[in-house]
Scaffold this motif. Sequence first.
Motif: not given
Length: 421
Positions: A381-385, A393-397, A341-345
């Motif tokens: 870029a996170m979505v594409i890679k 996706a984990t961070g969004v949840v 989660t840390t990247g998205a957070f």
Amino acid sequence: MISLGGVIGAGLFIGSSGAILTAGPSVLLSYVLSGLIVFLVNMMLRDIALHAPGRGSFISQIRYALGPLPGFVAGWVYWVVWVTTLGVEVIASASLLAPYVPLPYSVIEIIILSIMTGINLLSVRNYGEFEYWFAMIKVAAICLFVGVGCYLLGTHPIPVRDNIFGHGGFLPLGGIAFLAAIPTVLFSMTGSEIATIAALESENPDQNIAKITRTVALRLLVFYLTSILLVLCLLPWSENVRGFSPFLMVLDQFHIPYASMGMSIVILSATLSTLNSGLYATSRVVYEMARRGDAPSILCAMAPNAHLPRRAVLASAGVALLVSATAIFSPGIVFAFLVATTGAFIMFYNMMIVCARLKLYQTAAWKAWLALLLLAGALLAMVIKPETRNELATGVVALILITLGGLIKLRINGVASGFKE
């Protein structure tokens, strides 16, 4: 020094290997763009501090500018990032000391966390003093590495061009790989905002925040870019090993004496520095949240005759210990979920800082929009890679779960709307 100490940590000395393997030599662009993001976000921190003075940390200012729900979510997101980081740093510190300390691994973890918690329970001056010397060790280590690297380049026949361009070119992993590495690099640079929290306990907080935010990002970029450029010049990017220090690999390759011992000391000081800073930041943020009802009210008590939220310090340390325990008892579920989660957070609360600045006033808004554009590019870029898509996706949840918690809290408190008090 607190600003530099907060951002120069194991994320640079060890985590840079992951960024290099994600982007190849184009990781230099990742560091440039991440440094620009940190610089712009620091400018936003300065602006909201000056336009919403006396309202606490930037989390409180986000709440003031954007409303109770964004403030609730930003506060818990920031706290989760840091308690997860604390748990990871406890594990890293114990791993470094385990070969030399004849005690069970779990006991070493408890001793390390207890010592750092004790430092934070003494006084804010002690926190600053310890952090100053931790930061001094790290800055001296980078300067020494730069000096050694320049010496090696000047005295050894090193194929610099081949090291950088001879293993698939400058963009060996695709044209947007450097964007996908930004969350990893940004994570390693996270921490400069801690000095803005610490400045609130100084004599001239607004003036000190303005001074800090003007200089720290530029100094940070110089340290990071110079050292990573030397690593790429001295060692082919493809020879890096994820989770292993590229700095140590360079020093070992050229048989620099005592390199392993010296780098172990530097990395240990980096992890202890992060623990010191993280406990400070998490305790102050959760204390503020408790005062406004976003966290349990028991955490807003101050120690008698001392401006110290001791319960908040102890609570943050306790949760960090639980996080480190999940790495043993539930490494593939709970611990993996928290780390993912840390990247998205980090991207989220940086966006909230920028949005708060835009809401407070529109002068020179191009800086804020540029910061949002860069953050959005990294998210894309996170979505594409594929390797970062699952983390996002984990961070969004997790963000959705925290937001639902905020909505429930606001409904219980009788707030009709999650965006206006």
